[in-house]
Design a protein around this motif. Sequence first.
Motif, PDB file in Angstrom:
ATOM      1  N   LYS A  48      61.190  89.726  50.729  1.00 39.56           N
ATOM      2  CA  LYS A  48      60.138  88.702  50.659  1.00 39.56           C
ATOM      3  C   LYS A  48      58.751  89.292  50.921  1.00 39.56           C
ATOM      4  N   GLY A  49      58.697  90.273  51.848  1.00 34.79           N
ATOM      5  CA  GLY A  49      57.420  90.899  52.182  1.00 34.79           C
ATOM      6  C   GLY A  49      56.788  91.549  50.965  1.00 34.79           C
ATOM      7  N   TYR A  50      57.610  92.247  50.181  1.00 36.10           N
ATOM      8  CA  TYR A  50      57.098  92.914  48.985  1.00 36.10           C
ATOM      9  C   TYR A  50      56.727  91.899  47.908  1.00 36.10           C
ATOM     10  N   SER A  85      50.144 100.487  38.935  1.00 34.07           N
ATOM     11  CA  SER A  85      50.330 101.929  38.941  1.00 34.07           C
ATOM     12  C   SER A  85      50.494 102.358  40.387  1.00 34.07           C
ATOM     13  N   ALA A  86      51.387 103.282  40.603  1.00 32.59           N
ATOM     14  CA  ALA A  86      51.621 103.768  41.954  1.00 32.59           C
ATOM     15  C   ALA A  86      50.625 104.885  42.222  1.00 32.59           C
ATOM     16  N   VAL A  87      49.740 104.695  43.165  1.00 33.97           N
ATOM     17  CA  VAL A  87      48.703 105.684  43.438  1.00 33.97           C
ATOM     18  C   VAL A  87      49.280 106.807  44.319  1.00 33.97           C
ATOM     19  N   ALA A  92      50.136 100.814  46.015  1.00 32.96           N
ATOM     20  CA  ALA A  92      50.246 100.502  44.596  1.00 32.96           C
ATOM     21  C   ALA A  92      48.971  99.803  44.141  1.00 32.96           C
ATOM     22  N   GLU A  93      48.588 100.064  42.906  1.00 27.49           N
ATOM     23  CA  GLU A  93      47.419  99.407  42.365  1.00 27.49           C
ATOM     24  C   GLU A  93      47.859  98.292  41.438  1.00 27.49           C
ATOM     25  N   LEU A  94      47.186  97.175  41.536  1.00 29.26           N
ATOM     26  CA  LEU A  94      47.407  96.100  40.589  1.00 29.26           C
ATOM     27  C   LEU A  94      46.142  95.895  39.795  1.00 29.26           C
TER      28      LEU A  94
ATOM     29  N   GLU B 125      57.560  92.481  33.500  1.00 25.64           N
ATOM     30  CA  GLU B 125      57.261  93.893  33.704  1.00 25.64           C
ATOM     31  C   GLU B 125      57.868  94.362  35.002  1.00 25.64           C
ATOM     32  N   THR B 126      58.172  95.649  35.064  1.00 23.11           N
ATOM     33  CA  THR B 126      58.643  96.192  36.331  1.00 23.11           C
ATOM     34  C   THR B 126      57.453  96.813  37.043  1.00 23.11           C
ATOM     35  N   ALA B 127      57.425  96.680  38.350  1.00 20.62           N
ATOM     36  CA  ALA B 127      56.356  97.281  39.132  1.00 20.62           C
ATOM     37  C   ALA B 127      56.963  98.384  39.992  1.00 20.62           C
ATOM     38  N   ASP B 128      56.207  99.434  40.209  1.00 19.27           N
ATOM     39  CA  ASP B 128      56.689 100.519  41.054  1.00 19.27           C
ATOM     40  C   ASP B 128      56.044 100.392  42.424  1.00 19.27           C
ATOM     41  N   ILE B 129      56.708  99.684  43.332  1.00 19.34           N
ATOM     42  CA  ILE B 129      56.103  99.568  44.652  1.00 19.34           C
ATOM     43  C   ILE B 129      56.719 100.536  45.648  1.00 19.34           C
ATOM     44  N   GLY B 130      57.871 101.085  45.292  1.00 22.56           N
ATOM     45  CA  GLY B 130      58.487 102.060  46.185  1.00 22.56           C
ATOM     46  C   GLY B 130      57.810 103.418  46.084  1.00 22.56           C
ATOM     47  N   GLY B 131      57.033 103.615  45.012  1.00 19.03           N
ATOM     48  CA  GLY B 131      56.369 104.896  44.815  1.00 19.03           C
ATOM     49  C   GLY B 131      57.309 105.971  44.297  1.00 19.03           C
ATOM     50  N   SER B 132      58.385 105.558  43.639  1.00 15.97           N
ATOM     51  CA  SER B 132      59.363 106.550  43.190  1.00 15.97           C
ATOM     52  C   SER B 132      58.879 107.326  41.967  1.00 15.97           C
ATOM     53  N   VAL B 133      57.808 106.820  41.331  1.00 19.27           N
ATOM     54  CA  VAL B 133      57.279 107.552  40.179  1.00 19.27           C
ATOM     55  C   VAL B 133      56.401 108.710  40.631  1.00 19.27           C
TER      56      VAL B 133
END
Lengths: 109, 160
Positions: A48-50, A85-87, A92-94, B125-133
């Motif tokens: 839920k946090g994410y 994009s994962a910085v 993460a950037e939105l 869309e899929t988002a990369d929040i884990g930073g695995s990329v």
Amino acid sequence: MIVTNTESIAGYRIVALKGLVQGNTVRAKHAGRDIAAGLKNLVGGELKGYTELLTESRRQAMERMLQQAQQLGANAVVNVRFTTSAVTAGAAELYAYGTAVVVEPEATA
Amino acid sequence: MEFLCPLGFVLFFLALGFFVGSNVERSHFRDLERRESLHRDFLVTQVDHFPFRQGGAKPPVIVMADTVIACDYLKAFLAFWRNLFGGEVRSYNRMMERARRESILRLIEAARQQGYNAICNVRLETADIGGSVVSPQNNRPAMAAIQATATAYVAGMPSS
């Protein structure tokens, strides 16, 4: 302000183009959420946090985009797209972008 | 005896995944089916125009929904073995399916709450929040992060 992710707006006519508008936000997750996520990863289920983090960032990016559109004198944004994009590993950037336009209601027959 | 301790933990987590994890998954699927049957009459399309749009109705609006689903320990364990032999990772399939269906349902619920009865141009869309990329080596646990976007509008339903 009318916002859609379609190219046109049903019932409205685009009368002027104001160009590309965009908004972004880079968010870091706080450690508490990471720990909670780590625990959740043992039993599965929704993080839920994410989810909240994503929703909040989307709202923020969109707000910034709408501010730009307002400055340009638009009353609608069409074809809105979101990308992430994962910085770095922790953030993460939105990014939200769309086309600012001026619309007016179609004369209803 | 000491080396048994980590093994005990692993077994405990696997059992946790097997019992709690699969239970969570089953009840989520049940919940998805229940809510999907509630919204059968809602018009969901993926085209970028407005089918059956009602003239003179209120303006369309964008709706958004995000879902992040975690995998459990057992799934990660199974996926690890699947990685050695190759092939379809079924446990992750189900995880992605849950996140997508949940996202679409949330779109529908958000649109319905605002008084709309149709959505079009659904995008997932899929988002990369884990930073695995950016850092694949940091071996974070798998999760499915789905961002859904659509435009809600009022449709004059074709009478059935």
